[in-house]
Scaffold this active site. Structure first.
Site, short mmCIF file in Angstrom:
data_model
loop_
_atom_site.label_atom_id
_atom_site.label_comp_id
_atom_site.label_asym_id
_atom_site.label_seq_id
_atom_site.Cartn_x
_atom_site.Cartn_y
_atom_site.Cartn_z
CD GLU A 178 -4.20 -5.83 3.85
OE1 GLU A 178 -5.14 -4.93 4.47
OE2 GLU A 178 -3.00 -5.57 3.97
CD GLU A 207 -3.16 -0.82 2.23
OE1 GLU A 207 -2.94 -0.13 3.07
OE2 GLU A 207 -4.03 -1.57 2.28
C1 BG6 Z 1 -4.76 -1.88 5.40
C2 BG6 Z 1 -3.38 -2.26 5.64
O1 BG6 Z 1 -4.51 -0.56 4.84
O2 BG6 Z 1 -5.76 -1.97 5.97
C3 BG6 Z 1 -3.39 -2.97 7.26
O3 BG6 Z 1 -2.53 -3.09 4.88
C4 BG6 Z 1 -4.27 -2.25 7.89
O4 BG6 Z 1 -1.90 -2.73 7.57
C5 BG6 Z 1 -5.57 -2.57 7.18
O5 BG6 Z 1 -4.26 -2.52 9.14
C6 BG6 Z 1 -6.99 -2.03 8.01
O6 BG6 Z 1 -6.76 -0.53 8.48
P1 BG6 Z 1 -6.68 0.04 9.67
O7 BG6 Z 1 -6.24 1.39 9.96
O8 BG6 Z 1 -8.36 -0.31 10.24
O9 BG6 Z 1 -5.93 -1.12 10.70
#
Ligand code: BG6
Length: 464
Positions: A363, A157
């Site tokens: 993800e 990212e």
């Molecule tokens: C993505 C990242 O942006 O989203 C993760 O790769 C991150 O590291 C995930 O934890 C969820 O975002 P957040 O800020 O809710 O933890």
């Protein structure tokens, strides 16, 4: 689904390992930033450093066949001179050997935001030398693990850590400066290309890609002004990463607009050639939501991010470019993330049409507050979220997109950056208060059944 389709969960080193100063690991920029600002940190996190065996065994027992995780640069490289910490390598060898023992395919990210502090002190991603340092770190990893890993990605990212760290200011190093944002963005994309180049030149087996925080862009209407705003938003959110990594070129209209107000002389012809010649084999897309926009003609740029879990704190308005708006018809989480699975379907088709590269959904998940002191967390909302997003993937595949994997964020509860551990994403509950006890949530069992049914358990529907 193809029998080689990868089904798993994802994590990141800083968010789950803990053991922040163990076995000669040096501090990362996140360690220092969170300690100095007295903020909740990942010193212990999910203690994956000591519990990886249990965690990976649970992946296997949960029917998963892959694990996406990142390597911590500050565990592996001790200093600016590039000296290697054997204990850091040993730790990842143990993780990889455990994956092999349980027949779990590793899917590995080189950089998930934990820059060594010794580099941050020299300017971090604003210092061009860090690109060569990343290349050296990547080479050390390829040499050490090249016979155990076939799926590599350079960066997780770039958009997210660069925009948050240099433009919005809510992540380290905490700048709010467009010129710095551009320099950091360029250095990261150049470093990524160097990582790809080193991989190819070393003749390692497997494939290498990049992971992007994908927010496909929609407009509030079909007017010309909205279409222009959409293009600005797409360039800001997506194109400078995906076009650059997959096509080898920064979007020309973005650079020409920026060149009117900022200095772009840091972009060097010989480095742009390296970017052009070292594009990725595949793209990893992290999908949480889309970006819905309208034109923003008045006022100043305003950027803020919701880390409190109180609805209504996020704002993205970029002067002369676009304003992000909410669709009142859709549900949002307490952290202002719209639940919009159709965006994944549309985005996958768009990315496939545009790049024609294999795609992994690296993800996807929903972050909520949960009581994990119960016998089992009944996270029906997560099951429904995953069902709808996997359905979106299947719809995109039916329309021809080449999608090869799906990773739930996250394999187990972990530290959620500035949101702390309160915002939970895991398939497995971690009781951070109670000796890190692991208990599968209902979604873990649902995911297992779904994988075993090879996707047949997904309730299919077309989106309107
Ligand atoms: C993505 C990242 O942006 O989203 C993760 O790769 C991150 O590291 C995930 O934890 C969820 O975002 P957040 O800020 O809710 O933890």
């Amino acid at each position: 689904m193809d029998k080689n389709f990868l089904w798993g969960g994802a994590t990141a080193s800083y968010q789950c390992e803990g053991a922040w100063d163990v076995d000669e690991k040096v501090p990362s920029m996140w360690d220092v930033y969170l300690h100095e600002n007295d903020l909740e940190n990942g010193d212990v996190a999910s203690d994956h450093y000591h519990r990886y065996e249990e965690d990976i065994r649970m992946m296997k027992e949960g029917g998963q066949n892959s694990y996406r995780f990142s390597l911590a640069w500050p565990r592996i490289i001790k200093n600016k001179e590039g000296d290697v910490n054997q204990k850091g390598l040993d730790f990842y060898h143990k993780i990889l050997d455990t994956c092999k023992k349980y027949d779990i395919e590793p899917f590995v990210t080189l950089y998930h935001w934990d820059l060594p502090q010794y580099w941050e002190e020299t300017g971090g991603w604003l210092n061009h030398e860090v690109c060569a340092a990343f290349e050296h770190y990547a080479k050390v990893c390829y040499e050490a693990f090249g016979d155990k890993i076939i799926n590599w990605t350079t960066f997780n990212e770039p958009k997210w850590f660069v925009a948050n760290g240099y433009m919005i200011g809510n992540y380290p190093p905490g700048f709010q400066d467009p010129q710095k944002t551009m320099i950091a963005a360029y250095n990261v994309m150049y470093a990524s290309a160097l990582g790809v180049k080193a991989f190819r030149e070393g003749g390692y087996k497997g494939q290498i890609g990049i992971v992007h925080s994908y927010t496909p862009v929609n407009g509030v209407d079909d007017s010309i002004d909205t279409r222009i705003a959409m293009r600005y938003a797409d360039n800001y959110c997506n194109n400078w990463i995906l076009d650059t990594a997959a096509l080898g070129e920064f979007p020309i209209d973005l650079i020409s607009v920026l060149a009117k107000d900022y200095d772009v002389s840091f972009m060097k012809a010989d480095e742009l050639k390296v970017i052009k010649e070292n594009t990725v084999d595949f793209i990893g897309l992290n999908y949480y939501s889309r970006t819905l926009v309208k034109p923003y003609t008045g006022g100043e740029t305003q950027l803020s991010f919701n880390h409190s879990g109180k609805k209504g704190e996020s704002k993205v308005l970029i002067k002369g470019w676009f304003e992000q708006v909410k669709d009142p018809n859709n549900e949002t989480t307490e952290w202002d993330t719209e639940i919009y699975p159709k965006g994944l379907q549309d985005g996958l088709i768009e990315a496939w049409d545009r790049y024609h590269l294999p795609i992994y959904v690296t993800e996807n998940g929903v972050g909520v507050r949960e009581d994990v002191t119960v016998d089992q967390v009944n996270d029906d909302y997560r099951i429904s979220f995953m069902n709808d997003h996997i359905n979106a993937i299947m719809n995109a595949m039916d329309q021809g997109a080449d999608i090869r994997g799906y990773y739930a964020w996250a394999s187990f509860d972990l530290y959620s950056w500035k949101n702390g551990v309160e915002k939970r994403y895991g398939l497995v509950a971690v009781d951070f208060e109670k000796e890190q006890k692991r208990t599968p949530k209902a979604s873990y069992y649902w995911f297992k059944d779904m994988i075993e049914s090879n996707g047949e358990k997904i309730q299919r529907r077309e989106f309107d």
